[in-house]
Write a protein that holds these residues in place. Structure first.
Motif, PDB file in Angstrom:
ATOM      1  N   TYR A 173       2.244  -7.653 -11.382  1.00  0.00           N
ATOM      2  CA  TYR A 173       3.019  -6.414 -11.269  1.00  0.00           C
ATOM      3  C   TYR A 173       4.403  -6.753 -10.720  1.00  0.00           C
ATOM      4  O   TYR A 173       4.670  -6.609  -9.532  1.00  0.00           O
ATOM      5  N   PHE A 183      -6.519  -3.233  -8.368  1.00  0.00           N
ATOM      6  CA  PHE A 183      -5.414  -2.787  -9.229  1.00  0.00           C
ATOM      7  C   PHE A 183      -4.829  -1.480  -8.673  1.00  0.00           C
ATOM      8  O   PHE A 183      -3.610  -1.271  -8.718  1.00  0.00           O
ATOM      9  N   ALA A 184      -5.696  -0.606  -8.146  1.00  0.00           N
ATOM     10  CA  ALA A 184      -5.199   0.645  -7.561  1.00  0.00           C
ATOM     11  C   ALA A 184      -4.463   0.386  -6.248  1.00  0.00           C
ATOM     12  O   ALA A 184      -3.603   1.165  -5.841  1.00  0.00           O
ATOM     13  N   TRP A 185      -4.799  -0.691  -5.602  1.00  0.00           N
ATOM     14  CA  TRP A 185      -4.167  -1.096  -4.338  1.00  0.00           C
ATOM     15  C   TRP A 185      -2.717  -1.546  -4.609  1.00  0.00           C
ATOM     16  O   TRP A 185      -1.839  -1.358  -3.774  1.00  0.00           O
ATOM     17  N   ILE A 186      -2.478  -2.100  -5.781  1.00  0.00           N
ATOM     18  CA  ILE A 186      -1.161  -2.658  -6.106  1.00  0.00           C
ATOM     19  C   ILE A 186      -0.358  -1.747  -7.056  1.00  0.00           C
ATOM     20  O   ILE A 186       0.818  -1.481  -6.809  1.00  0.00           O
ATOM     21  N   PHE A 187      -0.971  -1.276  -8.120  1.00  0.00           N
ATOM     22  CA  PHE A 187      -0.237  -0.461  -9.104  1.00  0.00           C
ATOM     23  C   PHE A 187      -0.167   1.006  -8.653  1.00  0.00           C
ATOM     24  O   PHE A 187      -1.213   1.650  -8.498  1.00  0.00           O
ATOM     25  N   LEU A 197       0.838  -1.211   0.000  1.00  0.00           N
ATOM     26  CA  LEU A 197       0.000   0.000   0.000  1.00  0.00           C
ATOM     27  C   LEU A 197       0.870   1.258   0.000  1.00  0.00           C
ATOM     28  O   LEU A 197       0.565   2.240  -0.689  1.00  0.00           O
ATOM     29  N   SER A 232       2.166   1.545  -3.441  1.00  0.00           N
ATOM     30  CA  SER A 232       1.080   2.006  -4.303  1.00  0.00           C
ATOM     31  C   SER A 232       0.842   3.508  -4.131  1.00  0.00           C
ATOM     32  O   SER A 232       0.473   4.214  -5.070  1.00  0.00           O
ATOM     33  N   LEU A 276      -2.384 -10.303  -8.458  1.00  0.00           N
ATOM     34  CA  LEU A 276      -3.711  -9.702  -8.519  1.00  0.00           C
ATOM     35  C   LEU A 276      -4.724 -10.761  -8.944  1.00  0.00           C
ATOM     36  O   LEU A 276      -4.504 -11.947  -8.700  1.00  0.00           O
TER      37      LEU A 276
END
Lengths: 424, 424, 424
Positions: A277, C325-329, A46, A49, A287
């Motif tokens: 990723y 995806f926002a949590w990881i990327f 996190l 991110s 993911l």
């Protein structure tokens, strides 16, 4: 919180739970430094991110440097439920009183964690405080289980490598070494898997377990095709996609067969795509996809009516299928709220739907998936709050249960069902 | 429950509703024994899912044995909303006062059901008590409708066999017998379907209806391909998958055409996969897949702008597509909450989303899908509670409706819309 | 509403917001007649869906006729949240006091709108009243930006035509004219796109933007295949599906490259299928499919780590993927609640899930997507209410945030994040 919900929560906090899935290392189950908490992949991923370079938490750097970096990033993720786990663990397990962890106060918590970490059998005290009776491990298939403290830990045979990496000579070497026989054919794989399961059962293992990609389809194995794929692998050749698939479907079936033979459940954790990723931090590279369907597992559930499949899914879009398959198939048992679904926003609606339509004796309420025992308390407490809320608002208030029935249901989910299903 | 919600619920309970989809047998609409209630597939399938062998409720066993078995299993499913239907029906329709049905008290309820079942026109009393004005049936295409009590029942032409089993000589024989002409070609099928619809309309049928697998795609029919498939079938040959598909798409189109000709809606119930679990109890073998998309129906909705399609879906993952297609297409009307979505956990969010974005004149609120009229009361009451809750919490409390507007909306969903759309 | 929620809402209404996506025409940003409000596609499409012939609002008819028709249809859609936007705008921006718009009172509102529309810089007064500091536009790629009032508007380069219509000679002609160089090859396209971005950045553009079909898969472009497709197009030949796809993937990559070069975010709006219902009213012909997966974008997110992708999805079934995806990327940022998901029934659960699991510094809370500035107030107010509700019920009441932390989070979502991410 209503008085009703508060009463239910108090009682639910008093139910000693079984944690049927974790990654706690039996040789080092509790935190010995603050990094053992802050280094949990949720925090590093996190923070990354939110802008922290992955290099900032490179293991080559000193723990102090990594901790300082992470602490400086906590504001950006202080809204997340994962952050609340950290602060609840700090408060309830280490007596840390500040509301946030800062550059000014982290040394204080670090000292408390280090001091506690040196206490003998600290992990037992942590589990007692967390009201967890037993915690399942996730063991490598060739792990030596002799040293596992079985007063609190339950071994579990992780089969990811067996199913998806059989073409790797190192995996076959480890398998042969553990099973005591060369891996030369599909038949020898089946026998080796039986040997593994026999070994694990000797150490009171609760189940086999595996995580699966969303596109996996466990049909009846084509043993001939799997044999040809195995022959290719034995010659050191790379497998084509269909060969790799035939081998995986076969090996998966071998595990299911061993579960049947030894009457152990098979924990299916469906939906992960690995290494989406690659530039991410350790543990923060996987993911999921919402595609796929539990319908692909119907054939498996039909072929193994005498094996309990405790099933977790990684996308909320699979939740309804899971509840309905559990509603119809006797051997399908919804289990916990896995990883990317392990936030109240998804736990509460999924829990409500399961409670409204699946026989209560089939629901495995929750597991922690933790890497250090310190996270059992805040994770289970999060779930206990969700459970109290859902039971209060959707069952007791509308008159579908009285309070005592609601607590009976809670007791099944947290304790009685996992004990019965996994034979704890 | 807030005072507001309570007031809304009271008023909503007072709205006489139309039940636009059921499987009530017109010759035996109400329960005559406790088994007629306990044998409902929801109870047998849930009990089986919770561990009861399917054989325990084999029709070869006496009702007493089957009832005793089922009663002994109720604890394991007492959390489900289906169990609450049973207890609400027992209480409100049979004066049964115990909180749970047990080995000690079921004989009492059994006597009450048997006594009530002998009353003349008991079903009318049940429907009056349930505040249901009309209940739609689901009739076989060659059913004799002369005996249907049309003071309370509305026939509906079930077309599953026609669309998916035309290759079966027995289906063609039944169709020919009912339509009065041999089935020798696609053209003769179109004519026969028109004859069926003409017959049903004479008996005030409300609609045609069909349940569809998630992968069905009702494009414009390839009449030539369908003709070739029909020719194969007439020769007694098995159809290949593409032939069967061409025939089904054609026959589906024939039904849609008959709906247009006779200005009747077509009830589409999308998403079921039949016989996923063949070892299950009767009525408890079908499941679903979340795959597929309503986008596959866009072509149908465009080609038949003058046919109302009342659409139900079996997976909550389709719910948003349904609401948005109804938001744009004049002839798409969301209908009820079908089968595996018929639990408050799914009804409430779907209902809220429909009410927030679909014109209120297009929403068919609910149908029971019941097999005996006794389940209309608890099922509709469950829905009425969901409706009161959603209207109170999401519309009146936030100031988007006043109470009287909320009740107008409720009246549309429960009564006025189905009356207008189905021409009742 | 609880006191807590009420206090939070008051404070949230006081946060001056950034609206990062709209279709406001800079030359005519505010309503000059009641038709500018009632003609919004939401109202015409919902009225049409509820039974109004599309011809009733044909532009060939007088505004008075069209308004009369639309007003007569409002009852049928008065349940929708879109209807509540209309009444809130009428009340708060035009002092209209009646609860509903009727045949008897619409002339009064029409006069108020016309009068207000003649005020100098009326749009600024509307935005001030709406507490919006800046509103992004969606500009055609060859639009002249000189006249844009940049005190309140921020240009944004819309790239739909560039990516999906390059085979159209008219699009290439416009591109060549704007970029000042012939479009003869993929290389010339890349250069032209860079020129466009350079021009837009001169006018303080906030980002590029595009809407994408659910099946689009933005992998690494095959430049040779795209070149061949371009050569076909230059010869005036129609492109096969794979050629059109190669060209679109290439052009999309050219835009992403320009975003990197000029350090601007790329707004991805994923999931629309155009012209599903061609017989609909203007603006009411597009729909969506729940199929597809954000996993198709993983390759893009990996290849452009230095480009911020602010991502919106059109189906709630994509919401969990977006959050994870926002949590990881690091470069994936969930943005607003687009179009068919822009109703509280979907905003609230999605917002809760994002707030529980995505770093708060990455969330772009909301945008209006409006065509006239008058809809900024009711749309943002709807979102502000959702935000107050979610923060109160899921964060402050359960003790995961205190009030001041909740307001800090709200301020990030409404204002600070879009300012930082888009460089406003």
């Amino acid at each position: 919180m209503s008085d009703l919900e508060s009463r239910l929560l108090d009682a639910i906090l008093g139910i000693q739970a079984i944690d049927c899935h974790s990654h706690v290392p039996p040789e080092s189950p509790h935190a010995q430094s603050l990094w053992d908490l802050l280094g949990y992949h949720y925090y590093t991923e996190l923070a990354h991110s939110a802008g922290m370079p992955a290099e900032s938490v490179d293991p080559g750097r000193s723990e102090g440097v990594r901790i300082t970096e992470m602490v400086s990033r906590l504001d950006s993720i202080s809204n997340t439920v994962q952050h609340s786990w950290l602060m609840e663990a700090a408060r309830d397990l280490f007596g840390f009183r500040a509301e946030r962890l800062t550059a000014q106060n982290w040394q204080e918590l670090a000292k408390q964690v280090a001091d506690a970490g040196r206490q003998k059998d600290r992990y037992k005290a942590v589990l007692a405080k967390s009201n967890l009776e037993k915690v399942f491990l996730t063991n490598r298939f060739d792990e030596d289980l002799a040293g596992v403290d079985r007063s609190v830990f339950v071994p579990c045979l992780r089969t990811d490598d067996l199913v998806f990496q059989l073409a790797d000579p190192e995996v076959r070497r480890r398998l042969a070494a553990k099973a005591g026989a060369e891996i030369t054919s599909t038949d020898s794989v089946r026998k080796a898997v039986q040997e593994l399961m026999r070994y694990f059962v000797q150490y009171s293992a609760g189940s086999a377990a595996i995580s699966l990609p969303p596109a996996f389809s466990p049909g009846a194995p084509d043993e001939a095709a799997a044999g040809r794929a195995m022959a290719q692998a034995l010659k050191g050749k790379d497998l084509a996609a269909d060969e790799a698939d035939a081998l995986a479907v076969f090996a998966f079936d071998a595990v299911a067969g061993a579960c049947r033979q030894f009457q152990k459940p098979f924990q299916l954790m469906i939906g992960v795509i690995r290494n989406v990723y690659p530039a991410g931090v350790s543990g923060g590279r996987d993911l999921l996809s919402k595609q796929g369907s539990l319908a692909a597992y119907a054939d498996l559930f039909r072929r193994y009516p005498d094996v309990d499949f405790t099933v977790s899914v990684l996308s909320p879009t699979w939740a309804h299928e899971l509840a309905t398959f559990a509603w119809i198939f006797p051997n399908v048992k919804p289990s916990g709220h896995w990883w990317y679904t392990n936030v109240p926003a998804h736990i509460e609606p999924d829990l409500r739907a399961r409670l409204e339509a699946v026989p209560q004796v089939k629901l495995v309420g929750y597991y922690s998936d933790m890497y250090k025992v310190e996270f059992g308390l805040p994770k289970f407490n999060m779930y206990r709050r969700c459970l109290a809320r859902v039971l209060a608002r959707e069952f007791v208030e509308p008159g579908r249960m009285n309070e005592s029935q609601a607590l009976e249901t809670a007791r099944l989910l947290l304790r009685e069902n996992p004990k019965r299903i996994f034979g704890v």
